[in-house]
Design a protein around this motif. Structure first.
Motif, PDB file in Angstrom:
ATOM      1  N   ARG A  80       0.822  -1.210   0.000  1.00 27.90           N
ATOM      2  CA  ARG A  80       0.000   0.000   0.000  1.00 27.90           C
ATOM      3  C   ARG A  80       0.853   1.255   0.000  1.00 27.90           C
ATOM      4  N   ASN A 120      -6.709   0.787  -1.166  1.00 26.27           N
ATOM      5  CA  ASN A 120      -6.754  -0.640  -1.483  1.00 26.27           C
ATOM      6  C   ASN A 120      -5.997  -1.467  -0.446  1.00 26.27           C
ATOM      7  N   TYR A 151      -4.605  -5.016  -1.201  1.00 29.89           N
ATOM      8  CA  TYR A 151      -4.519  -5.988  -2.287  1.00 29.89           C
ATOM      9  C   TYR A 151      -4.535  -7.435  -1.806  1.00 29.89           C
ATOM     10  N   GLY A 183      -8.014  -8.142   0.005  1.00 33.13           N
ATOM     11  CA  GLY A 183      -8.802  -7.742  -1.155  1.00 33.13           C
ATOM     12  C   GLY A 183      -9.996  -6.869  -0.843  1.00 33.13           C
ATOM     13  N   ASN A 209     -10.938  -3.703  -0.820  1.00 27.47           N
ATOM     14  CA  ASN A 209     -10.390  -2.457  -1.362  1.00 27.47           C
ATOM     15  C   ASN A 209     -11.366  -1.307  -1.137  1.00 27.47           C
ATOM     16  N   HIS A 239      -9.973 -13.823  -7.081  1.00 23.04           N
ATOM     17  CA  HIS A 239      -9.283 -14.154  -5.836  1.00 23.04           C
ATOM     18  C   HIS A 239     -10.166 -15.111  -5.035  1.00 23.04           C
ATOM     19  N   GLU A 281     -10.635  -3.480  -7.512  1.00 21.19           N
ATOM     20  CA  GLU A 281      -9.813  -2.368  -7.042  1.00 21.19           C
ATOM     21  C   GLU A 281     -10.346  -1.013  -7.527  1.00 21.19           C
ATOM     22  N   CYS A 299      -8.790   1.530  -9.180  1.00 20.62           N
ATOM     23  CA  CYS A 299      -7.531   1.737  -9.907  1.00 20.62           C
ATOM     24  C   CYS A 299      -7.510   3.154 -10.481  1.00 20.62           C
ATOM     25  N   GLU A 336      -5.823  -2.626 -13.957  1.00 20.68           N
ATOM     26  CA  GLU A 336      -4.537  -1.952 -14.023  1.00 20.68           C
ATOM     27  C   GLU A 336      -4.522  -0.523 -14.554  1.00 20.68           C
TER      28      GLU A 336
END
Length: 525
Positions: free
Chosen positions: A347, A396, A398, A406, A408, A444, A453, A455, A499
């Motif tokens: 993080r 988040n 991760y 997870g 987030n 996951h 996420e 992102c 991403e």
């Protein structure tokens, strides 16, 4: 007749006084809403990365409801329309002029190639398209190509060899407006030896403009360049003259070798001090530096340290999007990656300093790839603390990294009041509000509560509606209503993908702009 003339002059004088009073009141209201009067009446509604030179990401007008997609356009011509793969890229921020022209940076090839498009804000109709010969610096994830507008509406965008192109008629409906080219080391030098500069000098950050129309950016030098150029920070004045300083000299440290990739320069509220991250490599230890914005003379430098392990240097990561943010009180915030790696679940930390960089203040628990936004405390009615402003940041955790589960979130943090972080055990900024992403992440399977996420590299803050506008990897844009702490509105842009780091912005007419899967969407009522 003289009596009537005197009376007429008295009426005119009274009207002038009333007009001045109204103008003064409007300026004061702008100050109360934004925390500063500076250039509000002349600044473009969205002039650069995260809105302005302080990167506060605050909307200039109330954002429209997220009812529907009004128009869309591609910002990445190399991404198939049915793409399902992750995009390892940082997309540059669209800009909005006062006349509601949307300036869109566009990637044209799979590994590079760029152009700038000017669109009509209300319809998305193209006014003009201008290619650039800009070449990316060495990188892993594709860096940001991010132009800037000056208060006089001049548009600047990166070119090859460390040059910059400009246009003074960005609102033109003419398909071929006039463009010029400048170089911080002298355009004559470039023109007489262009091949040498083209192969060695690369702009590596978004461009930032100050209130006078001077611009700043970081550049990277690979190999031996003419004029003994070294990787550093450049300034080009409004009159076209330029200067620069090596990153090593800015930090007074010979081990410093470059400006942090994607790090948009930030300016103090009085525009006299320039802040930028520098490092000793693409993903390496580094410093936050302060320079005199008029001369680029070094003012201060602070080594960026890990929070949990303060003897360790933190990492300035070239795959992140962290840029300095200047608060209304002058405090400076900048994100780094933790060391040891994954000791904070990847993080990172949001480092926090006073304006002189001599006092280290309370850190945030997330920061490595995010630029926080400024939130006036009045936007959060439930807040009972004494801070005049708060910070909105990605938060988040991760899945599968360290102890990451997870779950987030995005968060509103108090920069003046502390809590113990439940993940790292470090003393960090207090969480005023948090909200979890709403979409489960089935990739996951070992983490049943994992969600997609957030992102983002910068989220828009709307003080008028007391909300935050943020994009998600699930393909939706959300309105986070702060008084109710709910995701009160949403609009599905695509089926989602991972991403790609994207900003959210608000236009002069209240349209909300978000990027997903290589397209820019204009959303409103």
């Amino acid at each position: 007749m003289a009596f009537y003339a005197a009376g007429y002059r008295l009426v005119l004088m009274t009207i002038r006084i009333l007009i001045r009073s109204v103008c003064f009141l409007a300026v004061m209201i702008a100050f109360l809403v934004t925390g500063r009067i500076e250039a509000q009446s002349i600044r473009p509604p969205w002039s650069g990365y995260a809105h302005d030179p302080q990167h506060d990401a605050r909307a200039p007008v109330p954002s429209q409801p997220l009812n529907r997609i009004l128009w869309q356009t591609r910002v990445d011509l190399s991404v198939p329309t049915n793409n399902t793969s992750a995009l390892y890229i940082h997309y540059g921020s669209p800009l909005i002029t006062r006349s509601n022209t949307v300036i869109v940076p566009v990637k044209t090839g799979s590994s590079g190639g760029f152009e700038v498009e000017a669109l009509v804000g209300t319809t998305g109709t193209t006014n003009w398209i201008q290619p650039t010969d800009y070449v990316l610096p060495p990188h892993n994830w594709i860096p940001s190509f991010s132009p800037a507008l000056t208060p006089k509406n001049r548009l600047y965008f990166a070119g090859a060899g460390g040059t910059v192109y400009y246009c003074d008629t960005s609102d033109s409906t003419n398909a071929t407006p006039v463009f010029g080219q400048l170089a911080f080391y002298g355009i004559t030098n470039y023109l007489t030896n262009s091949a040498a500069y083209l192969s060695t000098v690369f702009i590596c950050t978004p461009i930032t403009s100050d209130r006078y129309g001077n611009i700043f950016f970081g550049f990277q030098v690979t190999g031996s360049a003419p004029l003994n150029l070294q990787s550093g920070i450049a300034r080009i004045d409004f009159d076209g003259s330029g200067t620069w300083i090596a990153a090593s000299n800015a930090a007074s440290d010979s081990a410093i070798s470059q400006v942090a990739v994607n790090c948009s320069p930030a300016l103090s509220n009085d525009h006299k001090t320039l802040y930028l991250g520098v490092s000793s490599g693409y993903s390496a230890p580094g410093d936050l530096v302060a320079l005199d914005s008029r001369t680029l003379s070094p003012l201060a430098s602070v080594r960026l340290k890990d929070v949990k392990y303060p003897a360790n240097d933190a990492t300035v990561d070239g795959d992140g999007t962290a840029s300095p943010v200047v608060g209304p009180d002058g405090d400076v915030y900048y994100g780094v990656l933790e060391n040891p790696n994954e000791s904070n679940n990847f993080r990172g930390w949001l480092r926090h300093f006073d304006r002189t960089l001599t006092q280290t203040k309370l850190p945030g628990a997330f920061g490595w790839d995010d630029t926080p936004s400024i939130v006036p405390a009045s936007m959060v009615p439930s807040y009972q603390g004494g801070s005049p402003y708060l910070l909105m940041t990605k938060y988040n955790n991760y899945a599968g990294i360290g102890t990451g589960n997870g779950i987030n979130k995005i968060a509103i943090l108090d920069p003046q009041n502390a809590e113990t972080d439940p993940i790292s055990g470090a003393v960090v900024m207090n969480e005023v509000l948090t909200i979890i992403g709403p979409t489960p992440d089935p990739s996951h399977s070992n983490f049943p509560n994992a969600v997609r996420e957030w992102c983002i590299n910068s989220a828009a803050v709307d003080p008028f509606t007391k909300s935050v506008l943020a994009n998600s990897e699930d393909g939706n844009i959300y309105r986070w209503d702060l008084p109710s702490n709910t995701l009160s509105e949403t609009n599905r842009l695509t089926t989602g993908l991972g991403e790609a780091y994207t900003p959210t912005i608000v236009g002069v007419n209240g349209f909300v702009y978000a990027i997903n899967n290589g397209s820019l969407f204009a959303i409103g009522r």
